[in-house]
Design a protein around this motif. Sequence first.
Motif, PDB file in Angstrom:
ATOM      1  N   GLN A   1      17.335 -36.621  36.902  1.00 16.62           N
ATOM      2  CA  GLN A   1      18.150 -37.013  35.755  1.00 16.62           C
ATOM      3  C   GLN A   1      19.266 -36.005  35.504  1.00 16.62           C
ATOM      4  O   GLN A   1      20.427 -36.370  35.293  1.00 16.62           O
ATOM      5  N   MET A   2      18.917 -34.729  35.532  1.00  9.44           N
ATOM      6  CA  MET A   2      19.898 -33.687  35.221  1.00  9.44           C
ATOM      7  C   MET A   2      20.948 -33.522  36.325  1.00  9.44           C
ATOM      8  O   MET A   2      22.100 -33.186  36.054  1.00  9.44           O
ATOM      9  N   ILE A   3      20.543 -33.751  37.585  1.00 12.13           N
ATOM     10  CA  ILE A   3      21.534 -33.737  38.672  1.00 12.13           C
ATOM     11  C   ILE A   3      22.574 -34.824  38.420  1.00 12.13           C
ATOM     12  O   ILE A   3      23.787 -34.599  38.528  1.00 12.13           O
ATOM     13  N   GLY A   4      22.100 -36.002  38.064  1.00  8.69           N
ATOM     14  CA  GLY A   4      23.017 -37.099  37.772  1.00  8.69           C
ATOM     15  C   GLY A   4      23.941 -36.785  36.609  1.00  8.69           C
ATOM     16  O   GLY A   4      25.154 -37.017  36.677  1.00  8.69           O
ATOM     17  N   ILE A   5      23.384 -36.244  35.528  1.00  8.41           N
ATOM     18  CA  ILE A   5      24.198 -35.911  34.360  1.00  8.41           C
ATOM     19  C   ILE A   5      25.210 -34.829  34.695  1.00  8.41           C
ATOM     20  O   ILE A   5      26.370 -34.884  34.266  1.00  8.41           O
ATOM     21  N   GLY A   6      24.783 -33.824  35.481  1.00  5.24           N
ATOM     22  CA  GLY A   6      25.698 -32.751  35.861  1.00  5.24           C
ATOM     23  C   GLY A   6      26.872 -33.258  36.672  1.00  5.24           C
ATOM     24  O   GLY A   6      28.029 -32.888  36.415  1.00  5.24           O
ATOM     25  N   VAL A   7      26.595 -34.112  37.649  1.00  2.00           N
ATOM     26  CA  VAL A   7      27.675 -34.692  38.447  1.00  2.00           C
ATOM     27  C   VAL A   7      28.579 -35.552  37.566  1.00  2.00           C
ATOM     28  O   VAL A   7      29.807 -35.517  37.688  1.00  2.00           O
ATOM     29  N   SER A   8      27.980 -36.311  36.658  1.00  2.00           N
ATOM     30  CA  SER A   8      28.761 -37.157  35.769  1.00  2.00           C
ATOM     31  C   SER A   8      29.678 -36.341  34.870  1.00  2.00           C
ATOM     32  O   SER A   8      30.836 -36.714  34.640  1.00  2.00           O
ATOM     33  N   ASN A   9      29.178 -35.218  34.362  1.00  2.00           N
ATOM     34  CA  ASN A   9      30.024 -34.358  33.533  1.00  2.00           C
ATOM     35  C   ASN A   9      31.222 -33.828  34.315  1.00  2.00           C
ATOM     36  O   ASN A   9      32.336 -33.730  33.785  1.00  2.00           O
ATOM     37  N   LEU A  10      30.996 -33.485  35.572  1.00  2.00           N
ATOM     38  CA  LEU A  10      32.106 -33.008  36.404  1.00  2.00           C
ATOM     39  C   LEU A  10      33.132 -34.112  36.630  1.00  2.00           C
ATOM     40  O   LEU A  10      34.343 -33.882  36.556  1.00  2.00           O
TER      41      LEU A  10
END
Length: 487
Positions: free
Chosen positions: A383-392
């Motif tokens: 979940q956090m990998i996805g959110i991190g990429v999305s924030n970028l």
Amino acid sequence: MAKPAERAYYRFMVLFFNCMLTFGSYFCFDIPSVLQEQFQGNLTCPNSTVSSGSSNGSECVEGLGMTPQQYNLLYAIYAWTNAAVVIMAGFLIDKLGNRFGVFLFSFLTVLGSAIFALGSHFKGTEYLLPLMLTGRLLFGSGNGSLTIVQNRITAFWFKGKELALAFGLTLAFSRLGSVLNFFLTQRFESHYGMQWTLWGGTLLCVLGFLSAITVSVLDKMGMKQLGLDGTIQEESRKVRVQDIRLLSLRYWLLVLTIMFFYNGIFPFIADASKFIQDKYSGYSQKEAAYIAGAVYDSSLVLSAAVGILIDYVGLRGVFAVLCAVLTLPVFGLLAFTFVAPLVCTIWLGITYSFAAASMWPSIPLVVPQATLGTAMGLATSVQMIGIGVSNLIVGQILGTKNSDAKIPVWRWQRMMIFMLANTISCIVTSAVLNIVDHRQGGTLNRTTKRSAVQNAEVQTDTEPLVNEGEDEGEEDGVNTSSSINAS
């Protein structure tokens, strides 16, 4: 005569301090969202044009001078660190126990929030961004992992009892921290400045650390009184990394469904206050923060009730699909219309509440209980990998210039289209999840009988929380509650 640990007041006392573990950290997490203008504001302003946050882009907002990319990196680094740490954290919690995890991870939230606040004192220097990123890194290391151990403690003390209510209250306390942040932070900052505001968030994390010490003592005393301390330790020694291979296709589809859904929620909330001011006329920074916070307001009000509802009704897989489908119109309205933003944020908060109540509690239903911490940690990591990429990606879409002027509406529209793409992906994965679940016994979508909760007492630590071959009346053994939330 019943021992204190066997009485209801004792487990609710454990629950209170367990709820307080994440109250301060959830308050701290979204402080940048409320103060986005200050984080991205100018280093200096002529006194005659200084603004403490208004919808007029011509006024100068004095702040830390971050670009939109740097600002979104604060959220991305949190997400990535969380992703890297929670896998090992879940395994360590399974292996070493709740008390080890609650002490370590609550301390990391205090240390991280303190370094983050310290970084704000280096405004205009090369040390500002590294210090603030380091603070978010440590904060991310602790906060996601703390939620995992918090859920394990609640599940232990309320298994077969008021489990839905307990998890609902745990989520409600976390959401209360988020809600109070959106209501109070901007007002506090306007009176005392950014530095003192960030240090105030650190003090709330200290409150969580004191609660961690208290819940550890209560947990240890209670387990000794119940004669379970040695048994729990013995079961923990049996946990192995190789147990990950026991995780099924349904588990991985569930993880992807969670990731795509939250990819649309958290990156949006991070930038929502600025978005509302840039696209819609007449909103001050305070008003925009209130509207953005309505996502959490809805979750706070609904979390316990929705959780109990889903515990009664079941149909978790169906609810997962419906949440994703009903979230599509929210980002469509935000992208292509000028419908009042409050309508959209309340709507998003409602679908978010049902998603948290249906998706996360489905994980313990499809994995062995002995590896629950590891499974939750792995799910949180993805979940956090996805959110991190999305924030970028959102940072790239919004541009690299300081936000002393409005970000063009077409850039915000592209961001909302990106949110739509994630929501469509969530619909696809949740639909496939329901198909696979139906072929493997329909565990997630069985209707629930309330009396089935009582069967939790007879399960062993190595059994799945739901046995696919059992009859309908026995299916929802642990019935994990409604409201597990790892974010």
